[in-house]
Design an enzyme around this catalytic site. Sequence first.
Site, PDB file in Angstrom:
ATOM      1  N   THR A  67      -5.610   6.793   7.634  1.00 36.77           N
ATOM      2  CA  THR A  67      -5.687   6.034   6.576  1.00 36.77           C
ATOM      3  C   THR A  67      -7.163   5.402   6.364  1.00 36.77           C
ATOM      4  O   THR A  67      -7.850   5.654   7.420  1.00 36.77           O
ATOM      5  CB  THR A  67      -4.925   4.621   7.136  1.00 36.77           C
ATOM      6  N   GLY A  68      -7.297   5.057   5.289  1.00 34.26           N
ATOM      7  CA  GLY A  68      -8.555   4.550   4.855  1.00 34.26           C
ATOM      8  C   GLY A  68      -8.985   5.264   3.561  1.00 34.26           C
ATOM      9  O   GLY A  68      -8.159   5.811   2.827  1.00 34.26           O
ATOM     10  N   THR A  93      -2.183   2.713   3.817  1.00 38.45           N
ATOM     11  CA  THR A  93      -1.170   4.087   3.946  1.00 38.45           C
ATOM     12  C   THR A  93      -0.281   3.782   5.137  1.00 38.45           C
ATOM     13  O   THR A  93      -0.653   3.184   6.134  1.00 38.45           O
ATOM     14  CB  THR A  93      -1.971   5.213   3.938  1.00 38.45           C
ATOM     15  N   THR A  97       1.605   6.767   0.688  1.00 40.09           N
ATOM     16  CA  THR A  97       0.711   5.873   0.035  1.00 40.09           C
ATOM     17  C   THR A  97       0.817   5.535  -1.543  1.00 40.09           C
ATOM     18  O   THR A  97       1.293   6.685  -2.264  1.00 40.09           O
ATOM     19  CB  THR A  97      -0.877   6.079   0.345  1.00 40.09           C
ATOM     20  N   ARG A 152      -6.364   9.168  -9.728  1.00 43.32           N
ATOM     21  CA  ARG A 152      -7.057   9.603  -8.605  1.00 43.32           C
ATOM     22  C   ARG A 152      -6.120   9.853  -7.490  1.00 43.32           C
ATOM     23  O   ARG A 152      -5.255   9.303  -7.476  1.00 43.32           O
ATOM     24  CB  ARG A 152      -7.906   8.343  -8.140  1.00 43.32           C
ATOM     25  N   VAL A 153      -6.495  11.017  -6.710  1.00 49.72           N
ATOM     26  CA  VAL A 153      -5.628  11.268  -5.559  1.00 49.72           C
ATOM     27  C   VAL A 153      -6.295  11.286  -4.194  1.00 49.72           C
ATOM     28  O   VAL A 153      -7.645  11.607  -4.199  1.00 49.72           O
ATOM     29  CB  VAL A 153      -5.040  12.833  -5.638  1.00 49.72           C
ATOM     30  N   GLY A 154      -5.779  10.853  -3.142  1.00 46.49           N
ATOM     31  CA  GLY A 154      -6.670  10.468  -2.023  1.00 46.49           C
ATOM     32  C   GLY A 154      -6.211  11.585  -1.223  1.00 46.49           C
ATOM     33  O   GLY A 154      -5.867  12.549  -1.477  1.00 46.49           O
ATOM     34  N   ASP A 155      -6.428  11.306   0.298  1.00 43.62           N
ATOM     35  CA  ASP A 155      -6.188  12.236   1.219  1.00 43.62           C
ATOM     36  C   ASP A 155      -4.918  12.506   1.569  1.00 43.62           C
ATOM     37  O   ASP A 155      -4.430  13.514   2.246  1.00 43.62           O
ATOM     38  CB  ASP A 155      -7.147  11.905   2.582  1.00 43.62           C
ATOM     39  N   SER A 165       0.812  -1.171   0.067  1.00 46.42           N
ATOM     40  CA  SER A 165      -0.137  -0.099   0.091  1.00 46.42           C
ATOM     41  C   SER A 165       0.976   1.217   0.132  1.00 46.42           C
ATOM     42  O   SER A 165       0.349   2.342  -0.058  1.00 46.42           O
ATOM     43  CB  SER A 165      -1.091   0.018   1.138  1.00 46.42           C
ATOM     44  N   GLY A 203      -9.569   7.527   1.216  1.00 48.06           N
ATOM     45  CA  GLY A 203      -9.281   9.083   1.282  1.00 48.06           C
ATOM     46  C   GLY A 203     -10.474   9.961   0.880  1.00 48.06           C
ATOM     47  O   GLY A 203     -10.507  11.014   1.310  1.00 48.06           O
TER      48      GLY A 203
END
Length: 327
Positions: free
Chosen positions: A237-238, A186, A204, A214-217, A50, A240
């Site tokens: 984590t999780g 992450t 991450t 795609r971009v997460g948090d 991850s 995003g």
Amino acid sequence: MATKMPIVVASENGRAGATAAMELLRQGGAALDAVELACRITEDDPADHSVGYGGLPNVLGEVELDASIMDGRTLRSGAVAGLHGYGNPITLARKVMEELPHVLLVGSGAQRFAAEVGKSPADQRTEEALLRWRERFVDHGLTPGSSEHLIEMARQLTRPVVLQDRGAPLAASSLEPAPRDDTQGTVNFLARDQFGDLASAVSTSGIAWKYPGRVGDSPIIGAGNYCDNRYGAVACTGMGELAIRASTARSVILYLKGGMSLREAGFEALRDIAYLQPSAHQYMNIVALTPTGEHAGFTTVAGRSYLYMSAEMDAPELAARTPLDAK
Ligand code: ASP
């Protein structure tokens, strides 16, 4: 000035990094250096699917890395998102913070900056990660070739061909519920050094099989990462998208600023997530560390843990994250 007891807090997959970070803090190192070092160790571990090298790729078979770092003394921060073809995104994020008047670089701009600061390109895909991607998206049953063959195949696959040949639009194939646990994840590191300074770092490869770009948090300051010497350090984590919508990391800090206890602040942030009505496979985990050294983990699902290690301890220890329904 009285020195403070160094402490490191990490997500569950941060054991090796937390141990190394504590060694550095014990020698008088700075929290910022400690969290960067810790992230690099996780990023270099091919067994962590991850984060960094060995991270599971996007729906096209490309690994895109996100990372951010924040200095609690100054609130300076740096981040990269969608970094492709270079390793250790956390170090590049730190260079963004220290060498540019910017906070976040994405995609080709991040790659250009990586080359300019002297980083060598490095394929982040492992044979295992490519095999899993191929099993899922490409052939379903062909005998896997050598690692070179796999990598060459992945290079030759043009984007629309892989998915359009199978009649599936990209959007339908990405972000499906994760069939295996390591398709999400992450790494989070929070640290307080002997000077009482706080720092936070998050890295991450994002959610496996994600839509390209795609971009997460994790690289979004305020969503997956926030750090302020006055109130604390927080990372997530999780899924995003949840932390972006609820500004989770910064919210915890603001709840602390408003006078809530750490436990109340964490619960309030979980309630914000619950209001978004996440589906069953969408979870959010939070870790937090205050200037006094108090730490906690919170989660929207039961049975999750985090790691902490103070300078008095021989090794990181696991602690339970508090779920929203615990009172
Ligand atoms: N928060 C990461 C992201 O949304 C993934 C994860 O922690 O599972 O990119």
